[in-house]
Design a protein around this motif. Structure first.
Motif, PDB file in Angstrom:
ATOM      1  N   UNK A 162     -33.434  -6.096  34.934  1.00 12.52           N
ATOM      2  CA  UNK A 162     -32.336  -5.370  33.667  1.00 12.52           C
ATOM      3  C   UNK A 162     -31.364  -4.806  34.456  1.00 12.52           C
ATOM      4  N   UNK A 163     -32.047  -3.558  35.734  1.00 16.32           N
ATOM      5  CA  UNK A 163     -31.071  -2.675  36.471  1.00 16.32           C
ATOM      6  C   UNK A 163     -30.824  -3.544  37.774  1.00 16.32           C
ATOM      7  N   UNK A 164     -31.442  -4.911  38.126  1.00 14.69           N
ATOM      8  CA  UNK A 164     -30.842  -4.837  39.911  1.00 14.69           C
ATOM      9  C   UNK A 164     -29.680  -6.694  39.573  1.00 14.69           C
ATOM     10  N   UNK A 165     -29.399  -6.689  38.440  1.00 23.37           N
ATOM     11  CA  UNK A 165     -28.509  -7.451  38.425  1.00 23.37           C
ATOM     12  C   UNK A 165     -26.743  -7.430  38.461  1.00 23.37           C
ATOM     13  N   UNK A 166     -26.125  -6.299  38.363  1.00 26.57           N
ATOM     14  CA  UNK A 166     -25.802  -5.655  39.556  1.00 26.57           C
ATOM     15  C   UNK A 166     -25.289  -5.772  40.436  1.00 26.57           C
ATOM     16  N   UNK A 167     -27.022  -6.031  41.087  1.00 26.99           N
ATOM     17  CA  UNK A 167     -26.297  -5.795  42.970  1.00 26.99           C
ATOM     18  C   UNK A 167     -26.576  -7.694  42.961  1.00 26.99           C
ATOM     19  N   UNK A 168     -27.139  -7.606  42.298  1.00 26.60           N
ATOM     20  CA  UNK A 168     -26.662  -9.559  41.919  1.00 26.60           C
ATOM     21  C   UNK A 168     -25.077 -10.101  42.895  1.00 26.60           C
ATOM     22  N   UNK A 169     -24.311  -9.401  41.471  1.00 27.64           N
ATOM     23  CA  UNK A 169     -22.996  -9.503  41.193  1.00 27.64           C
ATOM     24  C   UNK A 169     -22.725  -9.237  42.259  1.00 27.64           C
TER      25      UNK A 169
ATOM     26  N   UNK B  17     -27.365   4.201  40.723  1.00 28.25           N
ATOM     27  CA  UNK B  17     -27.513   5.287  40.398  1.00 28.25           C
ATOM     28  C   UNK B  17     -27.787   4.670  38.892  1.00 28.25           C
ATOM     29  N   UNK B  18     -27.573   2.877  38.101  1.00 27.30           N
ATOM     30  CA  UNK B  18     -27.915   2.745  37.566  1.00 27.30           C
ATOM     31  C   UNK B  18     -29.799   3.018  36.718  1.00 27.30           C
ATOM     32  N   UNK B  19     -30.447   2.860  38.196  1.00 29.01           N
ATOM     33  CA  UNK B  19     -31.138   2.172  37.943  1.00 29.01           C
ATOM     34  C   UNK B  19     -32.141   4.504  38.055  1.00 29.01           C
ATOM     35  N   UNK B  20     -31.152   5.058  38.072  1.00 32.45           N
ATOM     36  CA  UNK B  20     -31.893   6.338  38.210  1.00 32.45           C
ATOM     37  C   UNK B  20     -31.189   6.790  36.385  1.00 32.45           C
ATOM     38  N   UNK B  21     -30.484   6.398  35.727  1.00 25.99           N
ATOM     39  CA  UNK B  21     -29.601   6.620  34.875  1.00 25.99           C
ATOM     40  C   UNK B  21     -31.266   6.590  33.654  1.00 25.99           C
ATOM     41  N   UNK B  22     -31.312   4.709  33.698  1.00 23.25           N
ATOM     42  CA  UNK B  22     -32.349   4.265  33.128  1.00 23.25           C
ATOM     43  C   UNK B  22     -33.512   4.324  33.056  1.00 23.25           C
ATOM     44  N   UNK B  23     -33.790   4.930  34.200  1.00 24.22           N
ATOM     45  CA  UNK B  23     -35.322   5.235  34.418  1.00 24.22           C
ATOM     46  C   UNK B  23     -35.426   6.720  33.850  1.00 24.22           C
TER      47      UNK B  23
END
Length: 184
Positions: free
Chosen positions: A114-121, A21-27
């Motif tokens: 930037x949009x995949x850093x949360x997936x790292x966490x 969803x963060x990738x969606x919002x930023x996209x």
């Protein structure tokens, strides 16, 4: 046993959609730059790949550093999103300056990071549990890729309605999402 695997798969899918969803919002904001469909497809694939790499690294490092490093990734991701959004917003006022962040080359890599850093966490925390790694990573990648495509295509449609103000709106969306990541 089958009920357990079905429950695990449903949980992974919900997690994948939440991360996408963060990738969606930023996209949505990035899609307002009138990108070609070929570029949109490529950007979605790159973001999908980053949503495999980042949680995989997180899973590998999960037991060692999950409690200490997770907060920093959120901070870095939020600052990157806010910075990209601010640059996009202010560049809308100056038609002669080149855009610093383009969805190509290093700009695309920074965007995907930037949009995949949360997936790292999330990967860090999943590393401490016995999760099905391949299913999890493929779910994360698929959800983020499809949601990126949807956001960019929707942003492209909105650009046609808003004209010159769409870049300011796109930058505002990125800034807002960066602030949400930092303080939400």
């Amino acid at each position: 046993m089958a009920v357990y695997y079905a429950g695990e798969f449903v949980s992974i899918m919900f997690m994948a959609i939440a991360l996408g969803m963060d990738a969606f919002s930023v996209s949505l904001g990035l899609g307002m730059q009138q990108l070609r469909l070929k570029r949109i497809a490529f950007i979605g694939v790159v973001i999908g790949i980053f949503h495999i790499i980042m949680p995989f690294i997180g899973i590998l490092l999960g037991q060692a550093i999950s409690g200490q490093f997770g907060d920093y990734t959120t901070l870095i991701g939020g600052l990157l999103l806010f910075g990209i959004g601010a640059q996009m917003f202010f560049s809308a006022f100056n038609y002669e300056s080149p855009k610093l962040v383009q969805p190509a080359g290093m700009g695309l890599l920074f965007f995907a990071l930037s949009v995949s850093l949360d997936s790292f966490s999330v990967g860090l925390s999943l590393g401490m549990s016995e999760v099905r790694t391949v299913v999890t990573l493929l779910s994360f990648a698929t959800a983020s890729m499809v949601l990126t495509w949807a956001g960019m295509i929707l942003g492209r449609k909105v650009h046609g309605l808003l004209g010159v103000y769409s870049e300011m709106l796109g930058g505002s969306i990125l800034c807002g999402f960066g602030l949400y990541v930092l303080f939400g």
